[in-house]
Design a protein around this motif. Structure first.
Motif, PDB file in Angstrom:
ATOM      1  N   ASP A 352     -36.744  12.039  14.877  1.00 40.17           N
ATOM      2  CA  ASP A 352     -37.216  10.872  14.554  1.00 40.17           C
ATOM      3  C   ASP A 352     -36.744  10.174  13.437  1.00 40.17           C
ATOM      4  O   ASP A 352     -36.343   8.809  13.391  1.00 40.17           O
ATOM      5  CB  ASP A 352     -38.980  10.817  14.643  1.00 40.17           C
ATOM      6  N   THR A 353     -36.665  10.800  12.164  1.00 38.36           N
ATOM      7  CA  THR A 353     -36.348  10.197  10.912  1.00 38.36           C
ATOM      8  C   THR A 353     -34.858   9.755  11.035  1.00 38.36           C
ATOM      9  O   THR A 353     -34.350   8.750  10.731  1.00 38.36           O
ATOM     10  CB  THR A 353     -36.486  11.340   9.959  1.00 38.36           C
ATOM     11  N   VAL A 354     -34.078  10.693  11.381  1.00 34.62           N
ATOM     12  CA  VAL A 354     -32.627  10.429  11.491  1.00 34.62           C
ATOM     13  C   VAL A 354     -32.424   9.290  12.764  1.00 34.62           C
ATOM     14  O   VAL A 354     -31.258   8.449  12.404  1.00 34.62           O
ATOM     15  CB  VAL A 354     -31.701  11.635  11.997  1.00 34.62           C
ATOM     16  N   THR A 355     -32.856   9.153  13.686  1.00 38.29           N
ATOM     17  CA  THR A 355     -32.708   8.122  14.625  1.00 38.29           C
ATOM     18  C   THR A 355     -33.082   6.851  14.099  1.00 38.29           C
ATOM     19  O   THR A 355     -32.452   5.988  14.320  1.00 38.29           O
ATOM     20  CB  THR A 355     -33.281   8.554  15.986  1.00 38.29           C
ATOM     21  N   ARG A 356     -34.245   6.674  13.406  1.00 41.08           N
ATOM     22  CA  ARG A 356     -34.623   5.484  13.039  1.00 41.08           C
ATOM     23  C   ARG A 356     -33.569   5.064  11.638  1.00 41.08           C
ATOM     24  O   ARG A 356     -33.137   3.895  11.711  1.00 41.08           O
ATOM     25  CB  ARG A 356     -35.955   5.604  12.369  1.00 41.08           C
ATOM     26  N   LEU A 357     -33.163   5.958  10.888  1.00 37.50           N
ATOM     27  CA  LEU A 357     -32.346   5.320   9.900  1.00 37.50           C
ATOM     28  C   LEU A 357     -30.826   5.014  10.399  1.00 37.50           C
ATOM     29  O   LEU A 357     -30.406   4.026   9.847  1.00 37.50           O
ATOM     30  CB  LEU A 357     -31.819   6.692   8.907  1.00 37.50           C
ATOM     31  N   THR A 358     -30.285   5.695  11.339  1.00 36.69           N
ATOM     32  CA  THR A 358     -29.074   5.237  11.842  1.00 36.69           C
ATOM     33  C   THR A 358     -29.157   4.083  12.789  1.00 36.69           C
ATOM     34  O   THR A 358     -28.437   3.243  12.806  1.00 36.69           O
ATOM     35  CB  THR A 358     -28.560   6.326  12.819  1.00 36.69           C
ATOM     36  N   VAL A 359     -30.316   3.947  13.704  1.00 39.56           N
ATOM     37  CA  VAL A 359     -30.507   2.831  14.660  1.00 39.56           C
ATOM     38  C   VAL A 359     -30.794   1.679  13.714  1.00 39.56           C
ATOM     39  O   VAL A 359     -30.119   0.501  13.988  1.00 39.56           O
ATOM     40  CB  VAL A 359     -31.653   3.126  15.687  1.00 39.56           C
ATOM     41  N   ARG A 360     -31.587   1.678  12.895  1.00 42.40           N
ATOM     42  CA  ARG A 360     -31.812   0.303  11.998  1.00 42.40           C
ATOM     43  C   ARG A 360     -30.477  -0.089  11.262  1.00 42.40           C
ATOM     44  O   ARG A 360     -30.788  -1.054  10.264  1.00 42.40           O
ATOM     45  CB  ARG A 360     -33.064   0.478  11.309  1.00 42.40           C
ATOM     46  N   GLY A 361     -29.577   1.000  11.102  1.00 38.02           N
ATOM     47  CA  GLY A 361     -28.683   0.433  10.118  1.00 38.02           C
ATOM     48  C   GLY A 361     -28.786   0.647   8.738  1.00 38.02           C
ATOM     49  O   GLY A 361     -27.912  -0.096   7.752  1.00 38.02           O
ATOM     50  N   LEU A 362     -29.647   1.239   8.334  1.00 37.18           N
ATOM     51  CA  LEU A 362     -30.028   1.559   6.895  1.00 37.18           C
ATOM     52  C   LEU A 362     -28.926   2.502   6.311  1.00 37.18           C
ATOM     53  O   LEU A 362     -28.426   2.143   4.848  1.00 37.18           O
ATOM     54  CB  LEU A 362     -31.349   2.437   6.704  1.00 37.18           C
ATOM     55  N   VAL A 363     -28.330   3.449   7.102  1.00 38.67           N
ATOM     56  CA  VAL A 363     -27.317   4.230   6.473  1.00 38.67           C
ATOM     57  C   VAL A 363     -26.322   4.527   7.394  1.00 38.67           C
ATOM     58  O   VAL A 363     -26.676   4.149   8.624  1.00 38.67           O
ATOM     59  CB  VAL A 363     -27.783   5.602   5.751  1.00 38.67           C
ATOM     60  N   GLU A 364     -25.216   4.851   7.074  1.00 36.67           N
ATOM     61  CA  GLU A 364     -24.078   5.279   7.880  1.00 36.67           C
ATOM     62  C   GLU A 364     -23.607   6.440   7.512  1.00 36.67           C
ATOM     63  O   GLU A 364     -23.060   6.873   6.386  1.00 36.67           O
ATOM     64  CB  GLU A 364     -22.766   4.146   7.748  1.00 36.67           C
ATOM     65  N   LEU A 365     -23.705   7.553   8.561  1.00 33.94           N
ATOM     66  CA  LEU A 365     -23.520   8.577   8.460  1.00 33.94           C
ATOM     67  C   LEU A 365     -22.258   9.281   9.226  1.00 33.94           C
ATOM     68  O   LEU A 365     -22.269   8.933  10.385  1.00 33.94           O
ATOM     69  CB  LEU A 365     -24.811   9.730   8.414  1.00 33.94           C
ATOM     70  N   ASP A 366     -21.421  10.241   8.852  1.00 36.98           N
ATOM     71  CA  ASP A 366     -20.651  10.827   9.388  1.00 36.98           C
ATOM     72  C   ASP A 366     -21.130  12.236   9.865  1.00 36.98           C
ATOM     73  O   ASP A 366     -22.336  12.458   9.626  1.00 36.98           O
ATOM     74  CB  ASP A 366     -19.335  11.110   8.786  1.00 36.98           C
ATOM     75  N   ASP A 367     -20.492  12.961  10.535  1.00 35.81           N
ATOM     76  CA  ASP A 367     -20.949  14.376  10.758  1.00 35.81           C
ATOM     77  C   ASP A 367     -21.472  15.358   9.748  1.00 35.81           C
ATOM     78  O   ASP A 367     -22.659  15.972  10.039  1.00 35.81           O
ATOM     79  CB  ASP A 367     -20.046  15.164  11.856  1.00 35.81           C
ATOM     80  N   TYR A 368     -20.718  15.317   8.850  1.00 31.14           N
ATOM     81  CA  TYR A 368     -21.204  16.191   7.774  1.00 31.14           C
ATOM     82  C   TYR A 368     -22.445  15.828   7.052  1.00 31.14           C
ATOM     83  O   TYR A 368     -23.152  16.762   7.000  1.00 31.14           O
ATOM     84  CB  TYR A 368     -20.039  16.363   6.687  1.00 31.14           C
ATOM     85  N   GLU A 369     -22.193  14.484   6.605  1.00 31.17           N
ATOM     86  CA  GLU A 369     -23.429  13.812   6.073  1.00 31.17           C
ATOM     87  C   GLU A 369     -24.782  13.961   7.136  1.00 31.17           C
ATOM     88  O   GLU A 369     -26.105  14.203   6.454  1.00 31.17           O
ATOM     89  CB  GLU A 369     -23.226  12.329   5.802  1.00 31.17           C
ATOM     90  N   ARG A 370     -24.577  13.755   8.224  1.00 33.03           N
ATOM     91  CA  ARG A 370     -25.710  13.986   9.328  1.00 33.03           C
ATOM     92  C   ARG A 370     -26.391  15.374   9.162  1.00 33.03           C
ATOM     93  O   ARG A 370     -27.560  15.908   9.104  1.00 33.03           O
ATOM     94  CB  ARG A 370     -25.411  13.628  10.709  1.00 33.03           C
ATOM     95  N   LYS A 371     -25.287  16.533   9.256  1.00 31.01           N
ATOM     96  CA  LYS A 371     -25.852  17.833   9.047  1.00 31.01           C
ATOM     97  C   LYS A 371     -26.293  18.132   7.870  1.00 31.01           C
ATOM     98  O   LYS A 371     -27.597  18.775   7.837  1.00 31.01           O
ATOM     99  CB  LYS A 371     -24.560  18.648   9.323  1.00 31.01           C
ATOM    100  N   VAL A 372     -25.979  17.586   6.818  1.00 32.40           N
ATOM    101  CA  VAL A 372     -26.666  18.036   5.530  1.00 32.40           C
ATOM    102  C   VAL A 372     -28.063  17.216   5.560  1.00 32.40           C
ATOM    103  O   VAL A 372     -29.191  17.633   4.920  1.00 32.40           O
ATOM    104  CB  VAL A 372     -25.841  17.351   4.443  1.00 32.40           C
ATOM    105  N   LEU A 373     -28.126  15.760   6.132  1.00 32.18           N
ATOM    106  CA  LEU A 373     -29.546  15.333   6.106  1.00 32.18           C
ATOM    107  C   LEU A 373     -30.507  16.297   6.876  1.00 32.18           C
ATOM    108  O   LEU A 373     -31.798  16.136   6.505  1.00 32.18           O
ATOM    109  CB  LEU A 373     -29.532  13.845   6.391  1.00 32.18           C
TER     110      LEU A 373
END
Length: 390
Positions: A352-373
């Motif tokens: 839920d946290t990662v989905t909200r951050l990416t859907v609202r455009g607060l951050v732009e993450l690639d695959d590596y950054e997404r895994k770290v987050l």
């Protein structure tokens, strides 16, 4: 006489990709120098290449089928299908048989007034015989208002009168009995059943009859811990509550030596046949076990005049030899269930946290950054749930 010659052509024919079957025999192929592989056939399975299980050769080799036939059992002939045995129906358990003439019936008794009257008549007869024999003191005769009579002494007639009056008084007073509510008497004479008395109040019963008191009230019996087992065969100790009463006093008293001991044995035998579960695990299984126990015990106790209303396990615990192991097993199961629940909650929170951050455009993450987050959030949530007081 003609000779067969092998004709050769200049243009070679295309060869088939399927290898030709190798004739049976232990000979090794001369061209390849490799041993032929075998196939295992069965009546109900497909071909299983042995060389796939044990790959000693780098390249596939010609396969030669080898059929393994089923061994014939005793009494079977070649070419015939094996005969199947029909299931044999279980024989019904023999029910205990009681003497058909041993059935409760009311006994003949008289009202208590008849016994009192007979006893008083016997006492009056003894007093009159004593006055007749002249054994009454003058003072007692004057107090009772009797005329003074010298008497003729104790003779055969006086002794006979004494015996008759004494027997009448003993039978009158000796046969008096008091019937109570919920109690009955089983009467017998010289080893023969003479009837049952269920009346209450004062009554007169033949004093020559042997009386056996029987409790016919509704009774409940809490058993001691008895051996039992659950559906998996784990040893248990079960305490049951049995509600029952004596329906036929003749069968319960004379049909068995001790009907309470017989009922206890019936409950123990039923627990050995019916699987029970520890209380608090499955409610429906406890109800089913109680109904089954009631039916079995009632069927076994009916021929001896006992009426069983319910047999319910009130306490079920593991046997001492397996209690510690089952306790550790239950704790481990609860711990695993709690861990699975916590992990599911953490994964849902991270998602839920990662989905909200990416859907609202607060951050732009690639695959590596997404895994770290995801990793950091999972560690943070797990650490927070593991230390609720922190």
């Amino acid at each position: 006489m003609s000779t067969n010659t092998t004709s050769t052509t200049s243009s070679p024919e295309p060869q088939s990709t399927v290898p030709a079957p190798v004739p049976e025999g232990p000979a090794v192929t001369a061209a390849t120098g490799q041993r032929p592989a075998r196939l295992i056939h069965n009546e109900a399975t497909t071909e299983i290449p042995v060389h796939l299980l044990f790959r000693d050769d780098p390249d596939p080799v010609p396969v030669r089928p080898a059929v393994v036939a089923r061994r014939q059992g005793l009494g079977e002939r070649s070419g015939e299908r094996p005969s199947t045995r029909r299931p044999v129906a279980a024989r019904p358990r023999p029910a205990p048989r009681i003497d058909p003439e041993l059935t409760e019936r009311p006994a003949r008794v008289l009202p208590g007034a008849a016994g009192v009257a007979a006893g008083l008549c016997g006492a009056a007869g003894c007093a009159a015989t004593s006055w007749w024999a002249g054994l009454v003191p003058p003072l007692a005769a004057q107090a009772l208002g009797l005329p003074v009579y010298a008497g003729t002494g104790l003779g055969p007639a006086q002794w006979a009168a004494y015996a008759a009056a004494g027997a009448l008084g003993m039978f009158g007073f000796g046969g008096l009995a008091r019937g109570r509510t919920g109690r009955a008497w089983v009467l017998g004479l010289f080893g023969r059943y003479r009837g049952t008395v269920r009346r209450t109040g004062l009554m007169w019963v033949n004093p020559l009859l042997l009386r056996r008191r029987v409790d016919v009230r509704l009774r409940h019996w809490r058993s001691e811990p008895m051996p039992a087992a659950d559906g998996n065969g784990v040893a248990l100790r079960a305490v049951t509550l049995v509600v029952w009463r004596v329906r036929d006093t003749a069968k319960a008293t004379l049909g068995v030596e001790d009907h309470e001991t017989y009922l206890r044995a019936c409950v123990e035998a039923a627990l050995a046949r019916v699987p029970v579960e520890p209380l608090g695990t499955v409610r429906s299984s406890a109800d089913v076990a109680g109904d089954t126990l009631t039916r079995l015990v009632a069927a076994d106790a009916e021929p001896v005049g006992l009426e069983v209303f319910s047999v319910r396990p009130v306490r079920v615990e593991y046997a001492p030899e397996v209690a510690a192991a089952m306790h550790r097993r239950r704790i481990a199961a609860l711990d695993a269930a709690q861990r699975a629940s916590v992990l599911t909650s953490v994964v849902d929170s991270v998602e839920d946290t990662v989905t909200r951050l990416t859907v609202r455009g607060l951050v732009e993450l690639d695959d590596y950054e997404r895994k770290v987050l995801v990793k950091d959030l999972t560690v943070a949530f797990c650490a927070g749930r593991g230390n609720p007081g922190a």
